[in-house]
Design an enzyme around this catalytic site. Structure first.
Site, short mmCIF file in Angstrom:
data_model
loop_
_atom_site.label_atom_id
_atom_site.label_comp_id
_atom_site.label_asym_id
_atom_site.label_seq_id
_atom_site.Cartn_x
_atom_site.Cartn_y
_atom_site.Cartn_z
N PRO A 129 0.79 -1.23 0.00
CA PRO A 129 0.00 0.00 0.00
C PRO A 129 0.82 1.28 0.00
O PRO A 129 1.85 1.37 0.67
CB PRO A 129 -0.83 -0.10 1.29
CG PRO A 129 -0.15 -1.13 2.13
CD PRO A 129 0.52 -2.07 1.17
N ASN A 130 0.34 2.21 -0.78
CA ASN A 130 0.87 3.58 -0.89
C ASN A 130 2.21 3.67 -1.63
O ASN A 130 2.71 4.77 -1.87
CB ASN A 130 1.00 4.24 0.50
CG ASN A 130 -0.34 4.31 1.20
OD1 ASN A 130 -1.29 4.83 0.63
ND2 ASN A 130 -0.44 3.77 2.40
N ARG A 138 12.36 5.56 12.86
CA ARG A 138 11.10 6.30 12.69
C ARG A 138 10.17 6.04 13.88
O ARG A 138 10.62 5.64 14.94
CB ARG A 138 10.48 5.92 11.34
CG ARG A 138 11.41 6.26 10.15
CD ARG A 138 10.78 5.96 8.83
NE ARG A 138 9.57 6.77 8.63
CZ ARG A 138 8.64 6.50 7.71
NH1 ARG A 138 8.81 5.46 6.90
NH2 ARG A 138 7.56 7.27 7.59
N GLU A 161 12.57 -8.96 2.79
CA GLU A 161 11.75 -7.79 3.11
C GLU A 161 12.57 -6.53 2.82
O GLU A 161 13.74 -6.46 3.23
CB GLU A 161 11.42 -7.90 4.61
CG GLU A 161 10.53 -6.82 5.12
CD GLU A 161 10.32 -6.95 6.65
OE1 GLU A 161 10.27 -8.07 7.19
OE2 GLU A 161 10.25 -5.90 7.28
N ASN A 215 8.05 -5.45 -0.33
CA ASN A 215 7.88 -4.27 0.51
C ASN A 215 6.39 -4.19 0.81
O ASN A 215 5.60 -3.75 -0.04
CB ASN A 215 8.37 -3.00 -0.18
CG ASN A 215 8.28 -1.77 0.73
OD1 ASN A 215 7.64 -1.83 1.78
ND2 ASN A 215 8.91 -0.68 0.33
N HIS A 239 12.57 -2.13 2.81
CA HIS A 239 11.97 -0.83 3.13
C HIS A 239 12.90 0.25 2.61
O HIS A 239 14.12 0.17 2.84
CB HIS A 239 11.77 -0.67 4.63
CG HIS A 239 10.91 -1.74 5.19
ND1 HIS A 239 9.55 -1.76 4.99
CD2 HIS A 239 11.22 -2.87 5.87
CE1 HIS A 239 9.06 -2.86 5.54
NE2 HIS A 239 10.05 -3.55 6.08
N ALA A 297 2.94 -0.53 5.22
CA ALA A 297 2.49 -0.56 6.62
C ALA A 297 2.01 -1.95 7.05
O ALA A 297 2.02 -2.26 8.25
CB ALA A 297 1.40 0.48 6.83
N TYR A 307 10.96 9.16 1.32
CA TYR A 307 10.97 8.07 0.35
C TYR A 307 11.66 8.41 -0.98
O TYR A 307 11.74 7.55 -1.85
CB TYR A 307 9.52 7.62 0.07
CG TYR A 307 8.82 7.07 1.30
CD1 TYR A 307 9.28 5.90 1.91
CD2 TYR A 307 7.73 7.72 1.86
CE1 TYR A 307 8.65 5.40 3.04
CE2 TYR A 307 7.09 7.23 2.99
CZ TYR A 307 7.56 6.07 3.58
OH TYR A 307 6.93 5.57 4.71
N ARG A 345 4.89 11.00 -2.65
CA ARG A 345 4.61 10.73 -1.24
C ARG A 345 5.83 11.05 -0.37
O ARG A 345 6.88 10.43 -0.52
CB ARG A 345 4.31 9.23 -1.13
CG ARG A 345 4.15 8.72 0.24
CD ARG A 345 4.14 7.19 0.25
NE ARG A 345 3.90 6.75 1.61
CZ ARG A 345 4.09 5.52 2.03
NH1 ARG A 345 4.52 4.58 1.19
NH2 ARG A 345 3.87 5.20 3.27
C1 DQA Z 1 7.97 1.41 4.08
C2 DQA Z 1 7.98 1.70 5.59
C3 DQA Z 1 6.62 1.47 6.19
O1 DQA Z 1 6.64 1.75 7.59
C4 DQA Z 1 5.60 2.38 5.54
O2 DQA Z 1 4.32 2.13 6.05
C5 DQA Z 1 5.61 2.27 4.05
C6 DQA Z 1 6.90 2.22 3.37
C7 DQA Z 1 9.33 1.77 3.41
O3 DQA Z 1 9.52 1.33 2.28
O4 DQA Z 1 10.14 2.47 4.01
O5 DQA Z 1 4.58 2.33 3.40
O6 DQA Z 1 7.73 0.03 3.88
#
Ligand code: DQA
Length: 146
Positions: free
Chosen positions: A9-10, A106, A97, A73, A99, A76, A22, A17
């Site tokens: 998501p996102n 954070r 995984e 990835n 990020h 959240a 990011y 964003r």
């Molecule tokens: C993320 C870190 C997560 O905490 C966040 O919710 C994201 C992006 C990252 O790539 O740093 O959506 O996975």
């Protein structure tokens, strides 16, 4: 070697964003560069992005049919999705995984990954290059080098 890249998501909002966290690259740009890297490493990648938990779970299941590993990835969902954790545990493929941000520097809710115990490792805090680092790590793992 065929690797599935799954973004949650996102992450379709990358570039727009919170760029201070990011970066300025879009997901298409990041996946374009990763594709080139993958070619050079003799590996094929297939990319999926969704904002829906069930889609991520379905792709994790499908990956087992014709992929050798997964780079994930989960956004959240990383911090609370037992359903995604169970999906990873239900397959026999290695999962890394990723990020972009350093989740440990954070908010405290980001310090926990419920996925990490069922992954072979995690890359966090190196921005978009993290996907490439994960790909290299996964290839080494699949070759039995780590
Ligand atoms: C993320 C870190 C997560 O905490 C966040 O919710 C994201 C992006 C990252 O790539 O740093 O959506 O996975």
């Amino acid at each position: 070697m065929k690797v599935m890249i799954i973004n949650g998501p996102n992450l379709n909002r990358l570039g727009k964003r919170e760029p201070a966290i990011y970066g300025h690259e879009s997901l298409d740009q990041i996946m374009g560069s990763l594709s080139q890297q993958a070619n050079e490493l003799g590996c094929e990648i297939e990319h999926h992005q969704s904002n829906h938990e069930g889609d991520l779970i379905d792709w994790i299941h499908h990956a087992e049919e014709e992929h050798d590993g997964i780079i994930l990835n989960a956004g959240a969902f990383t911090h609370y999705s037992y359903a995604i954790r169970d999906a990873i545990a239900s397959i026999s493929l290695p999962v890394i995984e990723v990020h972009l941000s350093n989740i440990y520097a954070r908010e405290s809710f980001r310090h926990t990954s419920v996925l990490l115990e069922v992954a072979i490792g995690q890359i966090s805090g190196f921005g978009s290059i993290g996907y490439e680092l994960a790909l290299r790590g996964l290839i080494n793992h699949l070759k039995g080098e780590i």
